[in-house]
Design an enzyme around this catalytic site. Sequence first.
Site, PDB file in Angstrom:
ATOM      1  N   GLY A  63      14.119  53.931  25.251  1.00 54.72           N
ATOM      2  CA  GLY A  63      15.166  53.860  24.235  1.00 54.72           C
ATOM      3  C   GLY A  63      14.704  53.641  22.815  1.00 54.72           C
ATOM      4  N   TRP A  65      13.550  55.683  20.462  1.00 54.30           N
ATOM      5  CA  TRP A  65      14.096  56.621  19.475  1.00 54.30           C
ATOM      6  C   TRP A  65      15.596  56.425  19.283  1.00 54.30           C
ATOM      7  CZ3 TRP A  65      11.706  62.219  19.411  1.00 54.30           C
ATOM      8  CH2 TRP A  65      10.384  62.128  18.989  1.00 54.30           C
ATOM      9  N   ASP A  83      17.275  61.034  30.359  1.00 58.53           N
ATOM     10  CA  ASP A  83      15.916  60.781  30.852  1.00 58.53           C
ATOM     11  C   ASP A  83      15.946  60.699  32.367  1.00 58.53           C
ATOM     12  OD1 ASP A  83      13.168  59.579  29.295  1.00 58.53           O
ATOM     13  OD2 ASP A  83      13.259  59.324  31.461  1.00 58.53           O
ATOM     14  N   ASP A  99      16.967  64.503  35.838  1.00 63.00           N
ATOM     15  CA  ASP A  99      15.818  65.349  35.514  1.00 63.00           C
ATOM     16  C   ASP A  99      16.291  66.526  34.666  1.00 63.00           C
ATOM     17  OD1 ASP A  99      13.608  67.013  35.453  1.00 63.00           O
ATOM     18  OD2 ASP A  99      13.060  66.636  37.545  1.00 63.00           O
ATOM     19  N   ASP A 124      11.141  63.592  23.069  1.00 63.95           N
ATOM     20  CA  ASP A 124       9.886  62.861  23.241  1.00 63.95           C
ATOM     21  C   ASP A 124       9.422  63.008  24.690  1.00 63.95           C
ATOM     22  OD1 ASP A 124       7.857  61.329  22.055  1.00 63.95           O
ATOM     23  OD2 ASP A 124       8.712  59.445  22.753  1.00 63.95           O
ATOM     24  N   LYS A 164       7.999  66.368  20.408  1.00 64.43           N
ATOM     25  CA  LYS A 164       6.601  66.026  20.692  1.00 64.43           C
ATOM     26  C   LYS A 164       5.957  67.176  21.465  1.00 64.43           C
ATOM     27  CE  LYS A 164       5.597  62.812  23.820  1.00 64.43           C
ATOM     28  NZ  LYS A 164       5.477  61.423  24.298  1.00 64.43           N
TER      29      LYS A 164
END
Length: 209
Positions: A63, A65, A83, A99, A124, A164
Site C-alpha cells: 500500500g 503508493w 494486488d 491475480d 509497481d 516499473k
Amino acid sequence: MTGKKRSASSSRWLQEHFSDKYVQQAQKKGLRSRAWFKLDEIQQSDKIFKPGMTVVDLGAAPGGWSQYVVTQIGGAGRIIACDLLPMDPIVGVDFLQGDFRDELVMKALLERVGDSKVQVVMSDMAPNMSGTPAVDIPRAMYLVELALEMCRDVLAPGGSFVVKVFQGEGFDEYLREIRSLFTKVKVRKPDSSRARSREVYIVATGRKL
C-alpha cells in the site's frame, strides 16, 4: 544453490534492507513501504497527481503508493487498487485482491472503474524473482504489457501512466510502444531505488487521443 549459499544471500539481503535509510525513514514515518519515497520523487519531478483525480494502482500491496497518492488527490479523489496479496484498508482506496493476469480479475477491476474518468494508471507490479534474468524479464514484461492494456481500456485523454519496468530484453520495444501513445515520456531511476536493481520507472504523460 545450496542451503548455505541461500542463507548467506538472505542474510546479506536482510542486512542491506534494515540498514537502508529509506527503510528506516519509512518505519519512522509509519509508512507501509519504501516505495512511498520512489513515488514522491516522481511526483516532485513530474507533478502527476492533483486533487480530485481517479487513479488505478496495480501491484498495490502493501500500500505504499496508494498511501502516498491519497495525500495528493485528497478526499474528492478515488483510488482503485489491485494486488494478488492482501492489503490492509486505506481510506479512499477501493481494493480488489486477485491475480491481475486472470481475466475475471481484470473484468472485476474494470467494473469497479465503471464510467469514471481515470487520470492516472500506475503499476509497481513485479513477478516473484528467480534470480535468472532469462526467466524473470519475460515474466516482468508480460505484467507491464497488461498494465499498458489497462491504460488503453480506461485512461482518459491527457492522462498519465507510471510503470516499473526491469531493463532487459523487450524494454526498448516497450518504451517505443509507450512513446507512440503518450506525448511526453521520461525514464526515471529514483534515488530511493536500489542502485543494483534493474528497475526503472517509465513516466508517460499526455495520453494521445
